[in-house]
Design an enzyme around this catalytic site. Structure first.
Site, mmCIF file in Angstrom:
data_model
loop_
_atom_site.group_PDB
_atom_site.id
_atom_site.type_symbol
_atom_site.label_atom_id
_atom_site.label_comp_id
_atom_site.label_asym_id
_atom_site.label_seq_id
_atom_site.Cartn_x
_atom_site.Cartn_y
_atom_site.Cartn_z
ATOM 1 N N HIS A 112 41.296 17.918 17.286
ATOM 2 C CA HIS A 112 40.045 18.570 16.915
ATOM 3 C C HIS A 112 38.834 17.650 17.040
ATOM 4 C CE1 HIS A 112 42.656 21.744 15.602
ATOM 5 N NE2 HIS A 112 41.673 22.464 15.124
ATOM 6 N N GLU A 151 47.042 26.003 18.558
ATOM 7 C CA GLU A 151 47.255 25.495 17.192
ATOM 8 C C GLU A 151 48.746 25.330 16.907
ATOM 9 O OE1 GLU A 151 44.836 24.432 15.356
ATOM 10 O OE2 GLU A 151 43.029 25.576 15.866
ATOM 11 N N GLU A 180 41.706 18.153 0.539
ATOM 12 C CA GLU A 180 41.370 17.156 1.558
ATOM 13 C C GLU A 180 40.789 15.899 0.920
ATOM 14 O OE1 GLU A 180 38.749 18.076 5.199
ATOM 15 O OE2 GLU A 180 40.777 18.718 5.663
ATOM 16 N N HIS A 193 36.164 19.442 18.940
ATOM 17 C CA HIS A 193 34.943 19.864 18.262
ATOM 18 C C HIS A 193 33.702 19.417 19.033
ATOM 19 C CE1 HIS A 193 31.978 19.691 14.783
ATOM 20 N NE2 HIS A 193 32.252 20.975 14.967
ATOM 21 N N LYS A 204 52.055 23.855 7.314
ATOM 22 C CA LYS A 204 50.729 23.746 6.702
ATOM 23 C C LYS A 204 50.846 23.786 5.182
ATOM 24 C CE LYS A 204 45.963 25.048 6.758
ATOM 25 N NZ LYS A 204 44.859 25.781 7.362
ATOM 26 N N ARG A 209 32.535 34.797 -9.890
ATOM 27 C CA ARG A 209 33.192 33.488 -9.945
ATOM 28 C C ARG A 209 34.618 33.499 -9.402
ATOM 29 N NH1 ARG A 209 30.489 33.362 -14.836
ATOM 30 N NH2 ARG A 209 28.588 32.134 -14.686
ATOM 31 N N ASN A 260 43.970 18.142 11.798
ATOM 32 C CA ASN A 260 42.852 18.108 12.744
ATOM 33 C C ASN A 260 43.222 17.438 14.053
ATOM 34 O OD1 ASN A 260 41.183 19.400 10.945
ATOM 35 N ND2 ASN A 260 40.393 17.502 10.082
ATOM 36 N N LYS A 267 40.784 27.291 2.450
ATOM 37 C CA LYS A 267 39.433 26.930 2.874
ATOM 38 C C LYS A 267 38.711 28.201 3.291
ATOM 39 C CE LYS A 267 39.772 22.278 4.794
ATOM 40 N NZ LYS A 267 39.495 21.531 6.035
HETATM 41 N N1 LIG Z 1 39.961 28.562 6.888
HETATM 42 C C1 LIG Z 1 40.623 27.787 7.726
HETATM 43 O O1 LIG Z 1 41.424 26.943 7.320
HETATM 44 C C2 LIG Z 1 40.403 27.964 9.188
HETATM 45 C C3 LIG Z 1 41.261 27.348 10.097
HETATM 46 C C4 LIG Z 1 41.065 27.562 11.460
HETATM 47 C C5 LIG Z 1 40.015 28.377 11.889
HETATM 48 N N2 LIG Z 1 39.193 28.965 10.977
HETATM 49 C C6 LIG Z 1 38.082 29.836 11.404
HETATM 50 O O2 LIG Z 1 38.624 30.957 12.074
HETATM 51 C C7 LIG Z 1 37.626 31.484 12.957
HETATM 52 C C8 LIG Z 1 38.281 31.846 14.275
HETATM 53 O O3 LIG Z 1 39.253 32.824 14.031
HETATM 54 P P1 LIG Z 1 39.924 33.654 15.222
HETATM 55 O O4 LIG Z 1 40.260 32.756 16.320
HETATM 56 O O5 LIG Z 1 40.959 34.467 14.571
HETATM 57 O O6 LIG Z 1 38.702 34.533 15.773
HETATM 58 P P2 LIG Z 1 38.082 35.923 15.279
HETATM 59 O O7 LIG Z 1 38.290 36.141 13.859
HETATM 60 O O8 LIG Z 1 36.701 35.977 15.795
HETATM 61 O O9 LIG Z 1 38.967 36.980 16.090
HETATM 62 C C9 LIG Z 1 38.858 37.041 17.490
HETATM 63 C C10 LIG Z 1 38.608 38.474 17.970
HETATM 64 O O10 LIG Z 1 39.834 39.205 17.946
HETATM 65 C C11 LIG Z 1 39.656 40.439 17.255
HETATM 66 N N3 LIG Z 1 40.960 40.762 16.681
HETATM 67 C C12 LIG Z 1 41.525 40.254 15.577
HETATM 68 N N4 LIG Z 1 42.779 40.673 15.433
HETATM 69 C C13 LIG Z 1 43.032 41.489 16.487
HETATM 70 C C14 LIG Z 1 44.171 42.218 16.909
HETATM 71 N N5 LIG Z 1 45.323 42.153 16.234
HETATM 72 N N6 LIG Z 1 44.063 42.949 18.030
HETATM 73 C C15 LIG Z 1 42.913 42.975 18.749
HETATM 74 N N7 LIG Z 1 41.815 42.299 18.404
HETATM 75 C C16 LIG Z 1 41.869 41.561 17.276
HETATM 76 C C17 LIG Z 1 38.551 40.142 16.277
HETATM 77 O O11 LIG Z 1 37.935 41.318 15.848
HETATM 78 C C18 LIG Z 1 37.645 39.247 17.113
HETATM 79 O O12 LIG Z 1 36.825 40.012 17.950
HETATM 80 C C19 LIG Z 1 36.556 30.422 13.071
HETATM 81 O O13 LIG Z 1 35.415 30.851 12.349
HETATM 82 C C20 LIG Z 1 37.165 29.205 12.405
HETATM 83 O O14 LIG Z 1 36.197 28.384 11.772
HETATM 84 C C21 LIG Z 1 39.382 28.768 9.653
HETATM 85 ZN ZN LIG Z 2 41.734 24.568 14.818
#
Ligand SMILES: NC(=O)c1ccc[n+]([C@@H]2O[C@H](COP(=O)([O-])OP(=O)(O)OC[C@H]3O[C@@H](n4cnc5c(N)ncnc54)[C@H](O)[C@@H]3O)[C@@H](O)[C@H]2O)c1
Ligand SMILES: [Zn+2]
Length: 361
Positions: A248, A184, A236, A252, A226, A120, A245, A142
């Protein structure tokens, strides 16, 4: 080290930002009075950074087990969450055991989700290593995994206990991932913070060469922006959090129509912001100069402001079926002025179509 408080009563936490923080993860976690057994969740490309976190945890008396999730958005899945839960049971985690997510948004969302449900809810520590995760995903609580039919369909609100951001990790980030994160940041400036937007305009060269000082301050500004929104609309509910957003809505639709293959998330958002800028001009919310400044900054940092390969009518159709649509209209987040975005529920789809035709290559 910079510190940003996220004030959410009993769920409050600190975001710490500074070079070398990976090696301070152990002492930082020790201050939180957590259980000794810990889980570190990471991905192959992040392993060198994760090793520093794990060593630091060991040095502070924790017993971390490391879980490596395969690369890729498709592994932000219930299957991988289940693998983590098996591992958590195997390592004997209890209700006080920290789950430390070291990686991008995929690792953060997956480990956060696994941590939110196990017993939990375990304390989750976010150690974001992509620019996108540092300025967006790691703050706000989130967490989610994807379902084959849609992104983030299975999730929760589970605030982290601590966020540790080491900007030095950005040095190893592939160029395209880095630029995706910049989108972003431009979004935060355009939607919420005109002063940030000006700093970005003045710092284009420094941003392109990943200047550590500028990045540290920009990441801190985005986290603070943020945090202020999340404090006022944690779940939200009031609609305030929707301004995050910005860009977005169209973004999207582009991601879905291209099956997430053609553009990175940030690239799609950059195109979406370009569309939103022009919509705001057509609706008389801002002058053409504001939209032009936004386009110029996006282009200067190497992000796309045009699209091709998709019929604008298909995009409009996709928007009509967006889960936020009502009576065939979707709320758009538009600028009232630089740094001041608001939801607009009155955008005619014909205008959307015209704008999309304008930015079609
Ligand atoms: N929770 C939220 O509020 C929120 C907000 C925005 C996005 N997201 C989510 O985030 C995800 C996208 O995240 P992302 O863009 O970080 O992509 P990701 O997590 O896939 O990372 C991109 C790539 O970079 C690699 N990587 C990470 N750090 C590195 C570093 N320092 N050096 C070299 N390689 C590295 C990772 O292993 C991966 O292959 C999506 O699933 C999205 O839905 C969540
Ligand atoms: Zn985004």
């Amino acid at each position: 080290v910079r510190e940003i408080m996220v004030d959410l009563g009993a769920r409050s936490y600190t975001v710490r930002i500074g070079p070398g923080l990976l090696d301070a993860a152990g002492p930082e976690c020790a201050k939180l009075r957590l259980g000794r057994r810990a889980a570190v969740v990471t991905q192959p490309a992040v392993q060198p950074h994760a090793t520093r976190v794990t060593n630091s945890l060991r040095g502070a008396g924790f017993e971390p087990a490391v879980f490596v999730v395969p690369e890729g958005e498709e592994n932000k899945s219930l299957r991988e969450a289940e693998r983590l839960w098996d591992g958590f049971v195997g390592h004997g985690l209890d209700r006080h055991s920290p789950v430390v997510a070291v990686g991008g948004g995929v690792v953060g969302d997956l480990a956060g989700f696994a941590g939110s449900a196990f017993m939990r809810g375990l304390p989750v520590i976010q150690v974001p290593t992509t620019l996108l995760a540092q300025v967006d995903a790691s703050v706000g609580g989130k967490v989610a995994v994807n379902h084959p039919r849609g992104k983030n369909l299975i999730g929760a609100f589970h605030q982290p206990r601590l966020v540790l951001i080491d900007p030095e990790t950005l040095r190893t980030l592939p160029e395209r991932e880095y630029r995706s994160g910049l989108a972003e940041i431009v979004k935060t400036g355009a939607a919420l913070d005109a002063e940030l937007f000006r700093a970005l305009e003045a710092g284009v060269d420094a941003l392109r060469r990943r200047d550590a000082t500028l990045l540290e301050s920009v990441v801190a500004t985005c986290c603070a922006a943020k945090a202020r929104i999340v404090e006022r609309d944690e779940r939200e509910e009031t609609g305030l959090r929707m301004v995050l957003n910005y860009g977005h809505t169209v973004g999207h639709a582009l991601e879905v129509l291209s099956s997430y293959r053609r553009w990175t998330h940030g690239e799609a958002v950059a195109i979406g912001m370009t569309a939103a800028g022009r919509l705001a001009v057509r609706l008389g919310w801002v002058g053409g100069d504001v939209a032009a400044r936004q386009d110029a900054l996006l282009q200067a940092v190497g992000l796309p402001t045009r699209f091709s390969g998709i019929d604008p009518r298909e995009i409009v159709d996709a928007l009509r079926h967006d889960k936020k649509a009502r009576d065939g209209r979707v709320p758009f987040i538009l600028m009232r002025g630089m740094g001041r975005a608001e939801a607009c529920h009155e955008v005619p789809m014909d205008t959307v179509l015209e704008v999309l035709r304008e930015i079609q290559e």
